[in-house]
Design a protein around this motif. Structure first.
Motif, short mmCIF file in Angstrom:
data_model
loop_
_atom_site.label_atom_id
_atom_site.label_comp_id
_atom_site.label_asym_id
_atom_site.label_seq_id
_atom_site.Cartn_x
_atom_site.Cartn_y
_atom_site.Cartn_z
N HIS A 22 -17.33 16.41 -22.37
CA HIS A 22 -18.48 16.23 -23.09
C HIS A 22 -19.66 16.72 -22.66
O HIS A 22 -19.68 17.63 -21.07
N PRO A 23 -20.50 17.76 -23.27
CA PRO A 23 -21.34 18.97 -23.03
C PRO A 23 -22.55 18.09 -21.70
O PRO A 23 -23.11 18.36 -21.49
N SER A 24 -22.54 15.87 -22.46
CA SER A 24 -23.87 15.71 -21.65
C SER A 24 -23.19 15.59 -20.17
O SER A 24 -24.71 15.37 -19.37
N ILE A 25 -22.26 15.53 -19.62
CA ILE A 25 -22.00 15.75 -18.60
C ILE A 25 -22.57 17.03 -17.17
O ILE A 25 -22.61 18.12 -17.93
N ALA A 26 -23.28 15.90 -16.68
CA ALA A 26 -23.98 17.68 -15.30
C ALA A 26 -23.51 17.26 -13.78
O ALA A 26 -22.65 18.57 -13.95
N VAL A 27 -22.87 16.52 -13.04
CA VAL A 27 -22.50 16.21 -11.98
C VAL A 27 -21.58 15.15 -12.62
O VAL A 27 -21.90 14.73 -12.61
N PHE A 28 -20.38 15.80 -11.34
CA PHE A 28 -18.96 14.76 -11.09
C PHE A 28 -18.98 13.97 -9.57
O PHE A 28 -19.05 14.98 -8.78
N LEU A 29 -19.39 12.88 -9.60
CA LEU A 29 -19.81 12.19 -8.16
C LEU A 29 -17.39 11.92 -8.08
O LEU A 29 -17.54 10.96 -8.49
N THR A 30 -17.38 12.44 -7.18
CA THR A 30 -15.43 12.02 -7.05
C THR A 30 -15.36 11.83 -6.47
O THR A 30 -15.69 12.84 -4.67
N HIS A 31 -13.88 11.72 -5.98
CA HIS A 31 -12.85 11.16 -3.82
C HIS A 31 -12.51 12.96 -4.10
O HIS A 31 -11.74 12.62 -2.74
N CYS A 32 -12.11 13.82 -4.62
CA CYS A 32 -11.50 14.91 -4.72
C CYS A 32 -10.08 14.80 -4.14
O CYS A 32 -9.73 15.48 -4.44
N GLY A 33 -9.62 13.90 -5.54
CA GLY A 33 -8.55 14.12 -5.86
C GLY A 33 -8.02 15.63 -6.85
O GLY A 33 -8.81 16.27 -7.25
N TRP A 34 -6.29 16.00 -6.42
CA TRP A 34 -6.59 16.96 -7.22
C TRP A 34 -6.81 16.72 -8.88
O TRP A 34 -7.38 18.40 -9.21
N GLY A 52 0.66 -0.94 -0.15
CA GLY A 52 0.10 0.09 0.27
C GLY A 52 1.12 1.29 -0.27
O GLY A 52 2.48 0.89 -0.14
N PRO A 53 0.27 2.29 -0.23
CA PRO A 53 0.78 4.15 0.02
C PRO A 53 1.94 3.74 1.22
O PRO A 53 3.14 4.30 0.97
N LYS A 54 1.93 3.13 2.11
CA LYS A 54 3.26 3.58 3.41
C LYS A 54 3.94 2.88 2.84
O LYS A 54 5.38 3.19 3.56
N LEU A 72 -9.23 10.42 1.48
CA LEU A 72 -7.05 10.03 2.41
C LEU A 72 -6.91 11.37 1.75
O LEU A 72 -6.90 12.42 0.88
N TRP A 73 -5.44 11.41 1.99
CA TRP A 73 -4.42 11.90 1.24
C TRP A 73 -4.88 13.85 1.67
O TRP A 73 -5.81 14.11 3.06
N PHE A 88 -14.15 7.02 -8.88
CA PHE A 88 -13.19 7.54 -7.65
C PHE A 88 -11.82 7.49 -7.18
O PHE A 88 -11.01 7.21 -6.21
N GLY A 89 -11.18 8.12 -8.98
CA GLY A 89 -9.61 8.26 -9.11
C GLY A 89 -9.14 6.38 -9.48
O GLY A 89 -9.42 5.54 -9.15
N SER A 90 -7.50 6.77 -9.03
CA SER A 90 -6.57 5.58 -9.18
C SER A 90 -6.72 5.11 -7.45
O SER A 90 -5.44 3.91 -7.81
N SER A 91 -6.70 5.25 -6.32
CA SER A 91 -6.46 5.10 -5.18
C SER A 91 -7.22 4.55 -4.13
O SER A 91 -6.86 3.74 -3.28
#
Length: 456
Positions: free
Chosen positions: A340-352, A58-60, A371-372, A273-276
Motif C-alpha cells: 500500500h502506498p501509504s506505508i512508510a516504515v515497517f517495524l518488524t521482528h525481521c523474520g525472513w 513451545g518451539p522446542k 529469535l532464530w 512482530f510476526g507469528s512467533s
C-alpha cells in the motif's frame, strides 16, 4: 511453502500438502483449496495435542516431538500414496529445510527430494556454522555475563561469503550457556542434513545475496536455486482461485486496507512482530509509548498471543491519546499492507518472510530481531542492504520514538526509501521473464517434470 505449492499447482502438478496435527489445526483458512482439482491435504501425527504444541511446549517441544514422532507416520503416508505398479506415483518430495526426517523416508521409497529453505541464504549459512562455533569453543557462552559484557561482539572472520559478522549476528539461540542446548544442535543438524538432498531452493534472489549464495554453492553438494521473492512470483499467477486463499494462522482483518486508503503516501508506520515473537507486558508498553508519542499514524498488528500472560490491552490513557491516529488489529493481509502506498516504515521482528516482503515492496525497516536467525536478517538489512535500522533489545519508549522520527524524517527516511525502492526494482526484475529467479524456477519445474516422466 503454500505459495510454492500453489505455483507448482498452476504449472500442472498434483499437490499433496502435508501438515502435522498441530499446525493443520491452527490453519483455519485452507478449506477452499481442498475443493481445487489436484490439491489436497494430508495430516501426520507429531505426537502433540494442539494445546500442548501451541502453548505449553513451545518451539522446542514441537521440534523435539517432530524429530521423534514424524518418521513413521510420514513413511506410512508416502507408502499409501506411492503405488508405481498401478500408476499412482509420488514423483518428488518438497520438504521444509528443518523437517529433514523426510529425506531418509524418501530415499527408502526411492523418491527424489527437493529441500525448500524458509530462511534467507545468509541465515542458512549462519546456522551451517553452529557445529564449528561449538568446536572452537565460541558457544555455548561460559556464563550469563557474556550477554552484556561485549563478548557477543566478537568478530567471526572465517565464514565464507559473510563479512564483518559478529557472534550476536549469527542467531539469538546462540545466547545460551547450555552445551546440550536442543535448539542450537537441532538447527545445526538440520542444515547439515540438507546436503543429502538433490536440490535446495531458497526464497531469495541472486542480486540480494550473491556473495553468500556463491559460498553455499561451493560447500553444499545439492544444486542451489534461488526462486524468490515468492510473494512476487505468486502475484504473477493468473489463477484467481489460488490467489484468493491464504494460509494465515489468524483471520485477516482486510478492512485495515480501507483505513490506509485515507492516508497520504508514505505517512503510516506498520508494526507487526510476526507469528512467533512474544513480548513481555513491559515491552509492549515501551513500544506503545514510542510509537504513539512519535505522533505519526500507525497500523499495529497485536495478535491474541503476542504478550506473555495474554494481556494485550494498552493503558486507557494511551488509547485515548491514539484516537483515530492509529489502528490496532489482530492480524492483517501483510503483503497487501506493505504494497500500500501509504506505508512508510515497517517495524518488524525481521523474520525472513517479513524482511523479504518489505524489500519486495520497497519499504524500509525498523528492526527488532527476536529469535532464530532474525539477528542475521537484521544485520544484513541494516548493514549490507542499507534498508534498516536496529532497535536495541531493551530499548525504552523514548529511544523507539527517536528512531521512528528519524526513519520518518526527511533526511534519513528519504535515503532509506531510495535504497529500498532500488531493491524493490531488483526483486521485480528477478521474477520477470529472463530474470534470475524466473529462470531458476523454470529450470526447477523442468527438472520436476523430467522426474515425473522418467518414473512413468
Amino acid at each position: 511453502m503454500m505459495q510454492l505449492a500453489k505455483i507448482l499447482h498452476s504449472r500442472g502438478f498434483f499437490i499433496t500438502f502435508v501438515h502435522t496435527d498441530c499446525m493443520h489445526k491452527r490453519l483455519s483458512t485452507l478449506g477452499s483449496l481442498e475443493c481445487l482439482d489436484g490439491f489436497r491435504f494430508e495430516v501426520i501425527s507429531d505426537g502433540l495435542t494442539p494445546s500442548l504444541g501451541e502453548v505449553k511446549e513451545g518451539p522446542k517441544g514441537f521440534l523435539q516431538s517432530v524429530k521423534e514422532n514424524c518418521v513413521s507416520p510420514f513413511r506410512d503416508l508416502l507408502r499409501k500414496l506411492h503405488h508405481p505398479s498401478d500408476g499412482h506415483r509420488v514423483t518428488c518430495v518438497v520438504s521444509d529445510a528443518f523437517m529433514t526426517f523426510t529425506l531418509k523416508v524418501a530415499e527408502e521409497v526411492g523418491i527424489p527430494e527437493v529441500i525448500f529453505c524458509p530462511t534467507a541464504a545468509c541465515g542458512f549459512m549462519a546456522m551451517a556454522q553452529y557445529h564449528e562455533l561449538m568446536r572452537r569453543g565460541l558457544v555455548p557462552l561460559k556464563d550469563e555475563s557474556c550477554i552484556g559484557n561485549g563478548y557477543l561482539d566478537t568478530t567471526i572472520d572465517w565464514i565464507p561469503g559473510m563479512r564483518d559478522i559478529r557472534l550476536r549476528d549469527l542467531g539469538g539461540c546462540l545466547q545460551t550457556t547450555d552445551p546440550n542446548d536442543f535448539i542450537v544442535n537441532f538447527l545445526a543438524d538440520e542444515v547439515q542434513n540438507t546436503s543429502t538432498a538433490s536440490v535446495i531452493i531458497f526464497n531469495t534472489f541472486d542480486d540480494l545475496e550473491d556473495g553468500v549464495l556463491h559460498a553455499i554453492k561451493s560447500i553444499f553438494p545439492p544444486c542451489i536455486y534461488t526462486i524468490g521473492p515468492l510473494s512476487l512470483q505468486f502475484r504473477l499467477l493468473p489463477d484467481n482461485a489460488l490467489k484468493s486463499t491464504t494460509s494465515s494462522m489468524w483471520k485477516e482483518e482486510a478492512e485495515c486496507l480501507k483505513w490506509l486508503d485515507s492516508h497520504e503516501v508514505a505517512s503510516v508506520i506498520y508494526v507487526n512482530f510476526g507469528s512467533s515473537t512474544v513480548l513481555t507486558e513491559n515491552q509492549l508498553i515501551e513500544f506503545a509509548l514510542g510509537i504513539v508519542h512519535s505522533k505519526y499514524p500507525f497500523l499495529w498488528v497485536i495478535r491474541p498471543n503476542l504478550v506473555m500472560g495474554g494481556n494485550t490491552n494498552l493503558p486507557q490513557e494511551l488509547m485515548d491519546e491514539i484516537g483515530g491516529r492509529g489502528k490496532l488489529v489482530d492480524w492483517c493481509p501483510q503483503e497487501e499492507v506493505l504494497a500500500h502506498p501509504s506505508i512508510a516504515v515497517f517495524l518488524t521482528h525481521c523474520g525472513w518472510n517479513s524482511t523479504l516482503q518489505s524489500i519486495s515492496f520497497g519499504v524500509p525497516m525498523l528492526c527488532w530481531p527476536f529469535l532464530w536467525e532474525q539477528q542475521t536478517n537484521c544485520k544484513y538489512a541494516c548493514q549490507e542492504w542499507g534498508v534498516g535500522v536496529e532497535i536495541d533489545t531493551n530499548a525504552k519508549g523514548k529511544e523507539i520514538e527517536a528512531l521512528v522520527k528519524e526513519m520518518m524524517g526527511e533526511e534519513k527516511g528519504k535515503e532509506m526509501r531510495k535504497k529500498a525502492l532500488k531493491w524493490k526494482e531488483s526483486a521485480q526484475t528477478a521474477v520477470k521473464e529472463g530474470g534470475s529467479s524466473h529462470t531458476n524456477l523454470e529450470i526447477l519445474i523442468q527438472e520436476l517434470l523430467q522426474s515425473r516422466d522418467s518414473s512413468n
